[in-house]
Design an enzyme around this catalytic site. Structure first.
Site, PDB file in Angstrom:
ATOM      1  N   ASP A  62       5.716   8.535  -2.187  1.00  0.00           N
ATOM      2  CA  ASP A  62       4.930   9.298  -1.221  1.00  0.00           C
ATOM      3  C   ASP A  62       5.424   8.948   0.174  1.00  0.00           C
ATOM      4  O   ASP A  62       6.289   8.092   0.349  1.00  0.00           O
ATOM      5  CB  ASP A  62       3.441   8.996  -1.380  1.00  0.00           C
ATOM      6  CG  ASP A  62       3.083   7.662  -0.775  1.00  0.00           C
ATOM      7  OD1 ASP A  62       3.695   6.663  -1.191  1.00  0.00           O
ATOM      8  OD2 ASP A  62       2.236   7.601   0.132  1.00  0.00           O
ATOM      9  N   LYS A  85      10.647   5.927   1.722  1.00  0.00           N
ATOM     10  CA  LYS A  85      10.574   4.679   0.946  1.00  0.00           C
ATOM     11  C   LYS A  85      11.544   4.669  -0.217  1.00  0.00           C
ATOM     12  O   LYS A  85      11.568   3.742  -0.997  1.00  0.00           O
ATOM     13  CB  LYS A  85       9.153   4.491   0.410  1.00  0.00           C
ATOM     14  CG  LYS A  85       8.085   4.541   1.476  1.00  0.00           C
ATOM     15  CD  LYS A  85       6.711   4.607   0.841  1.00  0.00           C
ATOM     16  CE  LYS A  85       5.652   4.947   1.891  1.00  0.00           C
ATOM     17  NZ  LYS A  85       4.352   5.225   1.261  1.00  0.00           N
ATOM     18  N   ALA A 115       0.814  -1.208   0.000  1.00  0.00           N
ATOM     19  CA  ALA A 115       0.000   0.000   0.000  1.00  0.00           C
ATOM     20  C   ALA A 115       0.844   1.254   0.000  1.00  0.00           C
ATOM     21  O   ALA A 115       1.236   1.767   1.054  1.00  0.00           O
ATOM     22  CB  ALA A 115      -0.916  -0.017   1.220  1.00  0.00           C
ATOM     23  N   THR A 116       1.141   1.756  -1.182  1.00  0.00           N
ATOM     24  CA  THR A 116       1.934   2.971  -1.322  1.00  0.00           C
ATOM     25  C   THR A 116       2.010   3.286  -2.803  1.00  0.00           C
ATOM     26  O   THR A 116       1.452   2.555  -3.613  1.00  0.00           O
ATOM     27  CB  THR A 116       3.349   2.767  -0.756  1.00  0.00           C
ATOM     28  OG1 THR A 116       3.989   4.016  -0.690  1.00  0.00           O
ATOM     29  CG2 THR A 116       4.173   1.861  -1.639  1.00  0.00           C
ATOM     30  N   THR A 117       2.700   4.351  -3.170  1.00  0.00           N
ATOM     31  CA  THR A 117       2.982   4.565  -4.589  1.00  0.00           C
ATOM     32  C   THR A 117       4.431   5.010  -4.759  1.00  0.00           C
ATOM     33  O   THR A 117       4.884   5.963  -4.113  1.00  0.00           O
ATOM     34  CB  THR A 117       2.053   5.634  -5.200  1.00  0.00           C
ATOM     35  OG1 THR A 117       0.710   5.218  -4.999  1.00  0.00           O
ATOM     36  CG2 THR A 117       2.309   5.773  -6.691  1.00  0.00           C
TER      37      THR A 117
END
Lengths: 274, 259
Positions: free
Chosen positions: A69, A85, A52-54
């Site tokens: 993000d 990240k 769950a992230t981009t």
């Protein structure tokens, strides 16, 4: 008698093991086996992708831009809004991660130390192919945990190759460790479908192809893409306008890695996105 | 043999004599703390003698390549696992040498049925300030010499390694008068090359307790520089990069040499 901490193996060979092997010999890393695979009799869980992230990366005129993000989530809860990240592995390599942070950060740490350990012991730099393969192996070793529903990691790897010809190289991976080299762009995480759409569009019908963008133009597209992803994906932080939290953007070029200062990202954001 | 103390002492003495003879032709290495960091210098044509161990630690060694290799690997493994499990700042040369390498080398040396390490090593760890630089010399029997101040001796900002004790002492005598910790890289390089030449000449001439004449040192230095490559590395003091080790190629150093 207790064994001395110094390797007294008379059949010692410096070429024997890589860094993860050394860590396993000292029980500092989980064994790389299929032991993580579900045993007969244990309840089978269907694996849910939870990265769950981009994260996105693309090549532009000044090298490779990698952006991520800052949001970290646990289920529906936002647990942290300043997560990093986009991680530096060495002077010319970046690993950007989507997935379970504990596993991902540990992987990045192992990879970083592997490159240094290789250089120090073998007295030469690890090749780009070697680094790409090392990351692939870490993912492969972790797959047992992925099957158990914990510890999935899907990274992007961006680096600069000096041999045989100087050029930026960009890879994305799947959770099993397959690596795919891309020519233009890559995206991973739950918000990536939207980002991939934007990058595809920009690359083909935008003002100019991604490869020809200047630094400010590239930053602008990265911010727009992340903001779009955040629009529909709750796990992506995008740009926090009220909290003034911007995505983390790093650029890999011939000279090394540059982390863009927040002031610069804020300026581009104000001018072209907000 | 072990049951008879006298025989054991004799065996150790023989072993010491043998190792000293093996190490005697080893080309000197000088390590100088200067403003920019710690500079390691030696001259050679064949195998590498100066190595990166960890972010702030480097090693120079003379002896049998196989033994140097095993000790180098052990040092890198220890430092790397420590740096990985804790943090890079927890890796310390003092602990590495005192608690791990020295005991291992001592027991290898004294177990007369096993092979000792045919190696003599010089380690350095760069500090934020010159007075935090640490130099440690480790002998084949695990003996450690440090640059730290003691009751009898002032702190030194340099260290030397050579095939014989005499050669090393003459290098140290020279550096004690010629070198200061605020020297530039250029000045440190030239002092190091002079010290190397003194050490190298002493190894060739053998039994002398006197430092060679200045002119003779210069001549020897020129001759050697014409035939051999400079092997050097710098542990950088400043900068925000974690990894301080940088090897300095011969062609980068040649223009800095002053005759």
């Amino acid at each position: 008698m207790e064994r001395s901490p110094v390797a007294f193996d008379q059949n010692f060979s410096g070429a024997a093991g890589d860094f993860p092997a050394l860590l396993r010999r000292r029980s500092l890393l989980a064994p790389a086996t299929a032991s993580g695979l579900p045993q007969a009799g244990t309840p089978q869980k269907v694996w849910q992708p939870t990265e769950a992230t981009t994260i996105l990366a693309f090549k532009f005129s000044g090298g490779v831009l990698v952006a991520g993000d800052r949001r970290a989530t646990a289920g529906n809860t936002v647990v942290y809004d300043r997560a990093d990240k986009v991680l530096e592995i060495d002077r010319h390599s970046i690993m950007a991660i989507a997935g379970v942070p504990a596993t991902a950060w540990e992987m990045a740490r192992v990879l970083e130390h592997s490159c240094q350990y290789f250089r120090r012991t073998q007295l030469q730099e690890m090749s780009v192919d070697g680094k790409v393969r090392a990351l692939s192996k870490l993912l492969r070793d972790n797959f047992g945990f992925v099957m158990q529903g914990v510890g999935v990691v899907v990274p992007i790897f961006a680096t600069y190759d000096f041999y045989p010809k100087p050029e930026a190289r960009l890879y994305f991976y799947d959770a099993m460790g397959a690596q795919f080299e891309v020519t233009d762009y890559a995206a991973t995480g739950s918000g990536s479908p939207a980002v991939r759409g934007i990058l595809y569009y920009e690359n083909n019908w935008g003002a100019k192809p991604l490869r020809e963008l200047g630094e400010d133009e590239a930053v602008s597209i990265a911010l727009r893409a992340l903001d779009t992803a955040a629009e529909s994906d709750t796990s992506t932080g995008g740009v926090d306008r009220s909290g003034k939290i911007y995505p983390l953007i790093k650029i890999v070029s011939h000279e090394g890695i540059t982390t863009l200062p927040e002031s610069k990202i804020a300026a581009v954001f104000k001018e072209t996105v907000a | 043999m072990i049951e008879e103390p006298y025989r054991w002492v004799e065996a150790i003495a023989n072993r010491r004599e043998y190792i000293e003879a093996q190490l005697a032709p080893g080309s000197p290495i000088a390590a100088l703390g200067c403003r920019d960091g710690i500079l390691f210098v030696t001259l050679g044509q064949t195998r590498q003698k100066i190595f990166e161990i960890y972010d702030r630690i480097a090693m120079g060694a003379i002896g049998h390549p196989g033994d140097i290799e095993r000790l180098r690997m052990a040092a890198i493994e220890l430092a790397s696992t420590e740096g990985f499990t804790r943090s890079a700042t927890d890796v310390s040369l003092r602990r590495l040498v005192h608690y791990s390498l020295s005991p291992a080398m001592k027991s290898a040396f004294e177990q007369v049925y096993g092979a000792p390490y045919l190696a003599r090593m010089l380690f350095a760890e760069v500090g934020d300030q010159p007075n935090e630089d640490l130099f440690l010399r480790v002998e084949y029997d695990g003996e450690i010499a440090t640059n730290g101040a003691t009751y009898a001796q002032a702190r030194q900002d340099f260290a030397a390694l050579s095939g014989t004790e005499q050669s090393r002492e003459l290098m140290e005598t020279f550096l004690a008068t010629q070198h200061t910790s605020d020297a530039t890289l250029e000045a440190a390089l030239n002092s190091a090359l002079d010290a190397w030449s003194i050490g190298h000449m002493t190894l060739q001439t053998g039994d002398t307790k006197k430092t060679p004449e200045h002119a003779a040192v210069r001549k020897h230095r020129q001759e050697q520089l014409a035939n051999a490559g400079i092997e050097a590395a710098l542990l950088e003091r400043g900068g925000n990069r974690a990894i301080r080790y940088r090897s300095l190629p011969d062609k980068e150093l040649r223009p800095l040499i002053r005759d």
